[in-house]
Scaffold this active site. Structure first.
Site, PDB file in Angstrom:
ATOM      1  N   SER A  41      -7.132 -25.102  -6.494  1.00 50.74           N
ATOM      2  CA  SER A  41      -8.201 -24.766  -5.584  1.00 50.74           C
ATOM      3  C   SER A  41      -9.427 -25.024  -6.297  1.00 50.74           C
ATOM      4  O   SER A  41     -10.338 -25.121  -5.750  1.00 50.74           O
ATOM      5  CB  SER A  41      -8.271 -23.278  -5.316  1.00 50.74           C
ATOM      6  OG  SER A  41      -8.351 -22.362  -6.316  1.00 50.74           O
ATOM      7  N   ASP A  94     -14.241 -24.687 -18.039  1.00 45.84           N
ATOM      8  CA  ASP A  94     -13.393 -23.713 -17.562  1.00 45.84           C
ATOM      9  C   ASP A  94     -12.949 -22.878 -18.680  1.00 45.84           C
ATOM     10  O   ASP A  94     -13.020 -21.477 -18.432  1.00 45.84           O
ATOM     11  CB  ASP A  94     -12.320 -24.730 -16.731  1.00 45.84           C
ATOM     12  CG  ASP A  94     -12.528 -25.259 -15.898  1.00 45.84           C
ATOM     13  OD1 ASP A  94     -13.629 -25.426 -15.421  1.00 45.84           O
ATOM     14  OD2 ASP A  94     -11.766 -26.066 -15.412  1.00 45.84           O
ATOM     15  N   SER A 109       7.305 -15.848 -14.275  1.00 46.03           N
ATOM     16  CA  SER A 109       6.082 -15.737 -13.428  1.00 46.03           C
ATOM     17  C   SER A 109       6.427 -15.115 -12.024  1.00 46.03           C
ATOM     18  O   SER A 109       7.367 -15.466 -11.361  1.00 46.03           O
ATOM     19  CB  SER A 109       5.430 -16.862 -13.051  1.00 46.03           C
ATOM     20  OG  SER A 109       4.562 -16.854 -12.433  1.00 46.03           O
TER      21      SER A 109
END
Length: 383
Positions: free
Chosen positions: A121, A170, A66
């Site tokens: 967040s 989500d 990543s």
């Protein structure tokens, strides 16, 4: 971003990726803390998200890299793996496990992820990584799963492999999102409809309070229990499976059953918030952004006063927005106690908004918030 990710992939693996995919994050525009009470939510995909580049290798390994994290991970291909502490690669590994357990073959692959969703967040960076992985593997190997299969798979990974007891909103929003549309979703039945969202001269401002949501899990469980108490009390006179089966008028007729003011406040929020989702969808259908903004402010006030899941940081953001003539609506989004707020901001005033909000927020809270400007974007797709 595809070009930059491809360049980094070449630097890392000495070859071009075979395919690149994108999966967004999400915000819930309105409808907070009612999914576990049989209510509706109104999420949308945003233009922040996760990019994933993949290519096969001859090493019989899954190489997880990543651009956001220094720690990489290499594991043996074609076999399932246990959770590796708190490593970010648990999310893609968990998804691969699901395919393998279902009898699918996933040979050695090189992965490179990049995300611009702020971690922690409340904008669903984890769901974005899960669906990015599931969507990419399903497409690349033509495995034949439909979009809802992938959503359920990702939720299973989140709940049982990662160990977080979250709902399905989500994963659903980041998979099914469409540009300039929101999703009216029943999280229990998974029935949904798309609602046009023409923001016109406005953009979605996402304000990360930069406060960790340390209370969110414990208070979440507490609120669930309080709602169950309210439901049990109401069921002494009427038969309900969920609080959101009630209207505000019907709650008023039976509110004498709930003598505890706090429990009554929780039930009142739930039922009125569900009403607001219906009204918000109608306002968006009619192109009435001012009415939608009013409902956003009303939602935040209810979450602050009746449900008590806000906090000084989220309140400071909304208090500032109420003073800014270029903002027509704002509210906390997500579980609360930190995380993010959203605002409908007039185009052309992004820098002015960011500066003035930052000054106000630092004065109230003591440190800055982070401000992102987004449009309503598409769900998972191949680039």
């Amino acid at each position: 971003m595809k070009i930059e990710l491809t360049q980094k992939f070449v630097e890392l693996y000495y070859k071009n990726p075979d395919a690149v995919y994108f999966t967004p994050g999400r915000v819930n525009l309105i409808g907070e803390h009612i999914d576990y009470n049989g209510g509706l939510v109104l999420p949308c995909a945003i233009t922040l998200g996760t990019w994933l580049a993949i290519s096969p290798n001859n090493n019989s390994e899954y190489n997880m890299n990543s651009l956001n994290f220094e720690k990489n991970l290499t594991v043996e291909a074609s076999k399932t793996h246990d959770k590796n502490g708190s490593h970010w690669a648990n999310y893609p590994i968990g998804i691969i496990n699901e395919f393998l357990k279902d009898g699918k073959e996933i040979p050695g692959l090189d992965f490179l992820f990049f995300g611009n969703i702020p971690i922690g967040s409340g904008l669903s960076s984890s769901a974005s990584i899960e669906i990015a992985t599931a969507f990419a593997l399903n497409d690349y190997f033509n495995l034949g799963y439909d979009q809802l299969d992938l959503v359920k798979m990702a939720k299973h990974v989140e709940n049982d492999f990662i160990g977080l007891n979250s709902g399905i909103m989500d994963q659903f929003a980041v998979a099914f999102g469409e540009k300039d549309k929101a999703i009216v979703l029943d999280c229990e039945t998974l029935k949904y409809k798309m609602v046009d969202v023409d923001l016109g001269n406005y953009v979605l401002a996402i304000i990360n309070t930069n406060k960790p949501r340390e209370l969110a899990d414990s208070k979440y469980n507490e609120r669930v229990a309080e709602c169950q108490t309210a439901l049990a009390l109401l069921n002494k006179e009427i038969t309900l499976h969920h609080l959101c089966e009630l209207t505000s008028e019907k709650l008023a007729l039976h509110s004498h059953l709930i003598e505890d003011e706090i429990i009554l406040n929780r039930a009142t929020h739930v039922i009125k918030e569900n009403d607001r989702v219906h009204l918000a969808a109608k306002a968006l259908n009619n192109g009435d952004l001012k009415e939608f903004g009013r409902l956003m402010y009303a939602s935040h006030q209810s979450l602050k006063v009746l449900y008590e899941v806000s906090g000084k940081e989220l309140d400071a953001v909304v208090e500032y927005c109420l003073t800014d003539e270029h903002v027509i609506g704002a509210r906390m989004t997500g579980a609360g106690f930190g995380g993010c707020a959203i605002a409908l901001l007039e185009k052309g005033f992004e820098e002015d908004f960011a500066q003035k909000l930052t000054d106000y927020y630092v004065n109230r809270v003591g440190y800055p918030a982070a401000i992102y400007i987004s449009e309503i974007g598409n769900g998972a797709l191949k680039l």
